[in-house]
Design an enzyme around this catalytic site. Structure first.
Site, PDB file in Angstrom:
ATOM      1  N   ARG A 118       5.309  -0.264  -6.162  1.00 18.80           N
ATOM      2  CA  ARG A 118       5.275  -1.048  -4.930  1.00 18.80           C
ATOM      3  C   ARG A 118       4.238  -2.153  -4.982  1.00 18.80           C
ATOM      4  O   ARG A 118       4.233  -3.031  -4.129  1.00 18.80           O
ATOM      5  CB  ARG A 118       4.981  -0.127  -3.737  1.00 18.80           C
ATOM      6  CG  ARG A 118       6.067   0.896  -3.521  1.00 18.80           C
ATOM      7  CD  ARG A 118       5.604   1.964  -2.579  1.00 18.80           C
ATOM      8  NE  ARG A 118       5.494   1.435  -1.237  1.00 18.80           N
ATOM      9  CZ  ARG A 118       6.448   1.522  -0.322  1.00 18.80           C
ATOM     10  NH1 ARG A 118       7.574   2.106  -0.615  1.00 18.80           N
ATOM     11  NH2 ARG A 118       6.279   1.026   0.870  1.00 18.80           N
ATOM     12  N   GLU A 141       8.861 -15.154 -10.295  1.00 19.50           N
ATOM     13  CA  GLU A 141       8.113 -13.940  -9.957  1.00 19.50           C
ATOM     14  C   GLU A 141       7.759 -13.090 -11.164  1.00 19.50           C
ATOM     15  O   GLU A 141       6.714 -12.435 -11.165  1.00 19.50           O
ATOM     16  CB  GLU A 141       8.786 -13.105  -8.849  1.00 19.50           C
ATOM     17  CG  GLU A 141      10.046 -12.376  -9.212  1.00 19.50           C
ATOM     18  CD  GLU A 141      10.610 -11.574  -8.023  1.00 19.50           C
ATOM     19  OE1 GLU A 141      11.833 -11.432  -7.960  1.00 19.50           O
ATOM     20  OE2 GLU A 141       9.837 -11.091  -7.179  1.00 19.50           O
ATOM     21  N   CYS A 143       0.815  -1.215   0.000  1.00 19.57           N
ATOM     22  CA  CYS A 143       0.000   0.000   0.000  1.00 19.57           C
ATOM     23  C   CYS A 143       0.851   1.268   0.000  1.00 19.57           C
ATOM     24  O   CYS A 143       1.952   1.277   0.542  1.00 19.57           O
ATOM     25  CB  CYS A 143      -0.883   0.032   1.231  1.00 19.57           C
ATOM     26  SG  CYS A 143      -1.885  -1.422   1.433  1.00 19.57           S
ATOM     27  N   LYS A 151       6.579  -4.277  -3.967  1.00 26.22           N
ATOM     28  CA  LYS A 151       8.013  -4.000  -3.881  1.00 26.22           C
ATOM     29  C   LYS A 151       8.482  -4.029  -2.435  1.00 26.22           C
ATOM     30  O   LYS A 151       9.541  -4.540  -2.127  1.00 26.22           O
ATOM     31  CB  LYS A 151       8.305  -2.630  -4.498  1.00 26.22           C
ATOM     32  CG  LYS A 151       9.778  -2.235  -4.478  1.00 26.22           C
ATOM     33  CD  LYS A 151      10.583  -3.150  -5.370  1.00 26.22           C
ATOM     34  CE  LYS A 151      12.065  -2.881  -5.313  1.00 26.22           C
ATOM     35  NZ  LYS A 151      12.836  -4.007  -5.852  1.00 26.22           N
ATOM     36  N   GLU A 179      18.202 -17.797  -6.333  1.00 24.12           N
ATOM     37  CA  GLU A 179      17.823 -16.452  -6.767  1.00 24.12           C
ATOM     38  C   GLU A 179      17.349 -16.485  -8.230  1.00 24.12           C
ATOM     39  O   GLU A 179      16.384 -15.813  -8.598  1.00 24.12           O
ATOM     40  CB  GLU A 179      19.019 -15.504  -6.578  1.00 24.12           C
ATOM     41  CG  GLU A 179      18.846 -14.099  -7.086  1.00 24.12           C
ATOM     42  CD  GLU A 179      17.660 -13.334  -6.486  1.00 24.12           C
ATOM     43  OE1 GLU A 179      17.050 -13.791  -5.510  1.00 24.12           O
ATOM     44  OE2 GLU A 179      17.327 -12.273  -7.051  1.00 24.12           O
ATOM     45  N   ASN A 182      -1.879   2.191   5.861  1.00 25.59           N
ATOM     46  CA  ASN A 182      -1.010   1.068   5.478  1.00 25.59           C
ATOM     47  C   ASN A 182      -0.791   0.222   6.724  1.00 25.59           C
ATOM     48  O   ASN A 182      -0.613   0.768   7.815  1.00 25.59           O
ATOM     49  CB  ASN A 182       0.363   1.563   5.014  1.00 25.59           C
ATOM     50  CG  ASN A 182       0.310   2.222   3.660  1.00 25.59           C
ATOM     51  OD1 ASN A 182      -0.732   2.244   3.025  1.00 25.59           O
ATOM     52  ND2 ASN A 182       1.448   2.754   3.231  1.00 25.59           N
ATOM     53  N   GLY A 183      -0.724  -1.090   6.561  1.00 28.31           N
ATOM     54  CA  GLY A 183      -0.472  -1.955   7.715  1.00 28.31           C
ATOM     55  C   GLY A 183      -1.674  -2.840   8.002  1.00 28.31           C
ATOM     56  O   GLY A 183      -2.605  -2.925   7.185  1.00 28.31           O
ATOM     57  N   LYS A 210      13.678 -15.295  -9.505  1.00 32.29           N
ATOM     58  CA  LYS A 210      13.470 -14.290 -10.567  1.00 32.29           C
ATOM     59  C   LYS A 210      12.527 -14.832 -11.626  1.00 32.29           C
ATOM     60  O   LYS A 210      11.595 -14.158 -12.041  1.00 32.29           O
ATOM     61  CB  LYS A 210      14.795 -13.917 -11.259  1.00 32.29           C
ATOM     62  CG  LYS A 210      15.745 -13.058 -10.515  1.00 32.29           C
ATOM     63  CD  LYS A 210      15.343 -11.614 -10.347  1.00 32.29           C
ATOM     64  CE  LYS A 210      14.514 -11.441  -9.104  1.00 32.29           C
ATOM     65  NZ  LYS A 210      15.212 -11.246  -7.864  1.00 32.29           N
ATOM     66  N   TRP A 233      -3.189  -2.688  -1.400  1.00 29.27           N
ATOM     67  CA  TRP A 233      -2.817  -4.067  -1.718  1.00 29.27           C
ATOM     68  C   TRP A 233      -3.632  -4.921  -0.750  1.00 29.27           C
ATOM     69  O   TRP A 233      -3.419  -4.861   0.456  1.00 29.27           O
ATOM     70  CB  TRP A 233      -1.317  -4.245  -1.511  1.00 29.27           C
ATOM     71  CG  TRP A 233      -0.765  -5.537  -1.993  1.00 29.27           C
ATOM     72  CD1 TRP A 233      -0.506  -5.886  -3.288  1.00 29.27           C
ATOM     73  CD2 TRP A 233      -0.359  -6.651  -1.189  1.00 29.27           C
ATOM     74  NE1 TRP A 233       0.034  -7.143  -3.337  1.00 29.27           N
ATOM     75  CE2 TRP A 233       0.131  -7.638  -2.066  1.00 29.27           C
ATOM     76  CE3 TRP A 233      -0.363  -6.913   0.182  1.00 29.27           C
ATOM     77  CZ2 TRP A 233       0.606  -8.857  -1.615  1.00 29.27           C
ATOM     78  CZ3 TRP A 233       0.113  -8.129   0.625  1.00 29.27           C
ATOM     79  CH2 TRP A 233       0.587  -9.094  -0.269  1.00 29.27           C
ATOM     80  N   HIS A 255      18.085 -37.432  -4.835  1.00 34.09           N
ATOM     81  CA  HIS A 255      17.302 -37.705  -3.630  1.00 34.09           C
ATOM     82  C   HIS A 255      15.833 -37.319  -3.822  1.00 34.09           C
ATOM     83  O   HIS A 255      15.105 -37.157  -2.848  1.00 34.09           O
ATOM     84  CB  HIS A 255      17.914 -36.969  -2.430  1.00 34.09           C
ATOM     85  CG  HIS A 255      19.319 -37.402  -2.150  1.00 34.09           C
ATOM     86  ND1 HIS A 255      19.614 -38.640  -1.640  1.00 34.09           N
ATOM     87  CD2 HIS A 255      20.486 -36.786  -2.381  1.00 34.09           C
ATOM     88  CE1 HIS A 255      20.935 -38.759  -1.533  1.00 34.09           C
ATOM     89  NE2 HIS A 255      21.487 -37.644  -1.976  1.00 34.09           N
TER      90      HIS A 255
HETATM   91  C1  AGP Z   1      12.783 -10.067  -4.945  1.00 31.11           C
HETATM   92  O1  AGP Z   1      12.812 -10.035  -6.314  1.00 31.11           O
HETATM   93  C2  AGP Z   1      11.519  -9.845  -4.295  1.00 31.11           C
HETATM   94  N1  AGP Z   1      10.754  -8.844  -4.861  1.00 31.11           N
HETATM   95  C3  AGP Z   1      11.441 -10.032  -2.791  1.00 31.11           C
HETATM   96  O2  AGP Z   1      11.786 -11.349  -2.545  1.00 31.11           O
HETATM   97  C4  AGP Z   1      12.271  -9.095  -1.860  1.00 31.11           C
HETATM   98  O3  AGP Z   1      13.626  -9.379  -1.988  1.00 31.11           O
HETATM   99  C5  AGP Z   1      11.803  -9.311  -0.408  1.00 31.11           C
HETATM  100  O4  AGP Z   1      10.454  -8.937  -0.305  1.00 31.11           O
HETATM  101  C6  AGP Z   1      12.621  -8.572   0.604  1.00 31.11           C
HETATM  102  O5  AGP Z   1      12.573  -7.194   0.421  1.00 31.11           O
HETATM  103  P1  AGP Z   1      13.632  -6.235   1.100  1.00 31.11           P
HETATM  104  O6  AGP Z   1      14.962  -6.561   0.524  1.00 31.11           O
HETATM  105  O7  AGP Z   1      13.160  -4.852   0.748  1.00 31.11           O
HETATM  106  O8  AGP Z   1      13.584  -6.503   2.563  1.00 31.11           O
END
Ligand code: AGP
Length: 609
Positions: free
Chosen positions: A27, A489, A2, A604, A482, A99-100, A486, A75, A505
């Protein structure tokens, strides 16, 4: 997640609020709304499901005149994305954005219904505005009503409130969710992220935990959690360090991938001598604290957690110091023993990730020797609340998929490894070798980026796939993790990662001609073992895509695609092998036609649990 924007001015504010919401779009959100107070017609609101552009159309059709207003991108947490759940929420002449998450919303709802309030939405937020309205009826003062209401709230909030009966002010409060006041001339603003207000000001006062502020066109006043009047520092933002447009690139993500050589150069500037890491860069107290460290505990989420996983190999392998790594959402709810003289390291791009912040706050109640934040955002909660911090200097990262933030986190973690290793197993010659590798790193990343065309061709093989498996060994396993994150997502292809030795395994059962298997293969001591693992894949008809050191001795054959990566020193190999995986996921997402910079369902900055 949000976003909040608010304005109290002597000019029309709806265009300012809308631009603020546009700047927060990265975000992640699913609906948007705005309320403005007009001297003629009082409080009015517009809301829209979907993008901010839908709200813009609603405003074009039916404008909101007025000089005081609040706006929000939501959100969804409690209740689906819909106009009635979108903020602002109203109670009489009062409008509120939040927000929250309010954890005691069910009990509050029951109490407020008992007082006669009727709810228009399914949100936890609506309880706050009715609560404020309830107290306002008793004291006819918005500030007092907000101060009273927040004492009833359990959970996290960044909130902003306006009241048509007091149209010349806005009241805001923060606990667990960031808020900043943007200072103008004869006008003031608030937002959940200063980026939302860069079009109107470069001067900002960051609210601290528990702060409540009253903001008017000509002044603002702040009270701390103990209701004492306080003065918060005003910071001037360096415009040159902040450029949040796509430039020549089609997407922020691609721009941010290509920025990596320059931001890594920036993140090394002033921190590397010709033969030594300048550990003073970690702050004046750093030497004193680090010399006593015997253990490291890293806590982070998502990509930042993967950076921590890489660092474990470095901190144990180079520095000789035991290191544990845990995702913050697990760490904060688990019972554990703190080892003697442990440094708690949090890693976060945003510095506002709810679980990481909660982990830091928990650690502060335990017996850690010190806390260190590795972070990309100055003035974020994580930075302000830690004993030491190491800024990653990546500049604003707008794409939801983290790229340059990850590689700059790795750079910071190498610096930390050296700073700790000096007091343990790292000798001068090893430090000198690491420094040499770091000096070479930006150019090697540029060289690796030149593989882009080959990677783009390779991406065609993934467009129709539903699954993918990423393999690595040793320090390259978190790089594979990682890579899988990527791909999933931004292209929505199901991707998993495994240390290659684990294949037989279980995951080997998944391998067939429909399962692309991606491997990262530097020319290191585990190369021969990795090759054997990859043969197991080939023998089962799996399609292999290997990013391999030029000298690793792989040869293309049916079912085996190779992209040759420059030969690099062991310590920087995780950064180099990350680059092709970022490019691969980007090109696959383009082929799939997904929303690269704002993938569905993601935010974000994850400021709620
Ligand atoms: C990564 O591509 C993501 N969007 C997500 O995993 C992100 O790294 C995670 O939410 C942590 O965010 P931060 O680094 O702002 O704490």
């Amino acid at each position: 997640m949000c976003g909040i924007v608010g304005a109290v001015a002597q000019r029309e504010v709806s265009a300012i609020l809308l631009e603020g919401l546009r700047r927060l779009e990265y975000r992640g959100y699913d609906s948007a709304g705005m309320s403005v107070i007009s001297p003629q017609s009082g409080l009015a609101s517009r809301k829209a499901v979907g993008k901010v552009s839908a709200l813009a159309s609603a405003l074009e059709a039916s404008p909101l005149p007025g000089t005081t207003g609040i706006a929000h991108t939501r959100w969804a947490t409690h209740g689906q994305p819909s106009e009635r759940n979108a903020h602002p929420h109203l109670s009489g002449d009062i409008a509120l954005v939040h927000n929250g998450i309010i954890e005691n919303h069910a009990a509050l709802r029951e109490r407020l219904e008992g007082l006669g309030y009727r709810f228009a939405s399914e949100t936890d937020t609506e309880t706050i505005v009715h609560l404020i309205h309830h107290y306002y009826q008793q004291q006819r003062d918005l500030l007092g009503a907000v101060k009273h209401a927040v004492t009833d709230l359990e959970g996290a909030y960044g909130l902003a409130v306006i009241n048509a009966e007091q149209p010349d002010r806005l009241v805001c409060a923060r606990k667990g969710s960031p808020l900043v006041i943007g200072i103008g001339i004869g006008e003031n603003f608030i937002a959940s992220d200063h980026l939302a207000l860069r079009q109107v000001t470069d001067r900002f006062a960051y609210l601290e935990e528990g702060d409540i502020a009253e903001v008017a066109p000509g002044h603002f006043r702040v009270w701390n959690a103990d209701d004492e009047p306080v003065v918060r520092d005003v910071n001037q933002i360096d415009t040159a360090a902040e450029s949040a447009d796509k430039g020549q690139y089609r997407h922020f993500m691609l721009k941010e991938i290509y920025e990596q050589p320059s931001v890594i150069r920036r993140s090394l500037a002033g921190r590397l001598g010709s033969r030594k890491v300048l550990t003073e860069a970690l702050g004046a107290k750093a030497g004193e604290i680090l010399k006593n460290i015997e253990n490291v505990q890293i806590v982070a989420c998502g990509t930042s957690y993967h950076a921590g996983m890489v660092a474990k190999y470095w901190i144990e392998g180079f520095a000789g110091v035991p290191c544990r790594v845990e995702v913050a959402s697990e760490f904060r709810y688990r019972k554990f023993k703190v080892q003697q003289n442990t440094l708690l390291v949090t890693i976060s791009q945003s510095g506002e990730t709810a679980d990481t912040l909660a982990a830091l706050r928990l650690a502060q109640t335990l017996d850690y020797a010190a806390t260190l934040a590795i972070c990309n955002v100055n003035q974020s909660s994580l930075v302000r609340e830690s004993d030491l911090f190491l800024m990653t200097e990546a500049g604003p990262e707008i794409g939801v998929a983290s790229t340059k933030a990850f590689t700059t986190q790795l750079v910071a973690l190498i610096l930390l490894t050296v700073a700790i290793g000096r007091y343990h197993d790292l000798d001068e010659a090893e430090e000198e070798a690491i420094v040499k590798s770091l000096h070479a790193l930006p150019d090697l990343i540029t060289e690796t980026l030149s593989l882009d065309d080959d990677i783009k061709k390779m991406s065609n093989a993934f467009a129709e796939k539903h699954h993918a498996l990423f393999l690595g060994r040793g320090v390259q396993w978190p790089v594979a993790m990682e890579g899988a994150l990527k791909l999933k997502e931004i292209s929505y292809i199901h991707a998993e990662s495994y240390p290659a030795g684990e294949l037989k395994h279980g995951p080997l059962a998944l391998v067939d001609s429909d399962m692309p298997v991606i491997a990262v293969a530097p020319n290191d001591e585990l190369l021969e073992k990795l090759k054997s693992n990859l043969q197991e894949v080939q023998a089962r008809g799996g399609q292999l895509f290997v990013f391999a050191d030029k000298a690793a001795g792989f040869e293309e054959s049916p079912g085996l695609d190779i992209i040759a990566v420059p030969h690099v020193d062991e310590i920087i190999a995780p950064l180099i092998y990350t680059i092709p995986l970022q490019l691969l996921s980007y090109h696959v997402a383009i082929l799939k036609g997904t929303d690269v910079d704002q993938p569905r369902n993601l935010a974000k900055s994850v400021t709620v649990e």
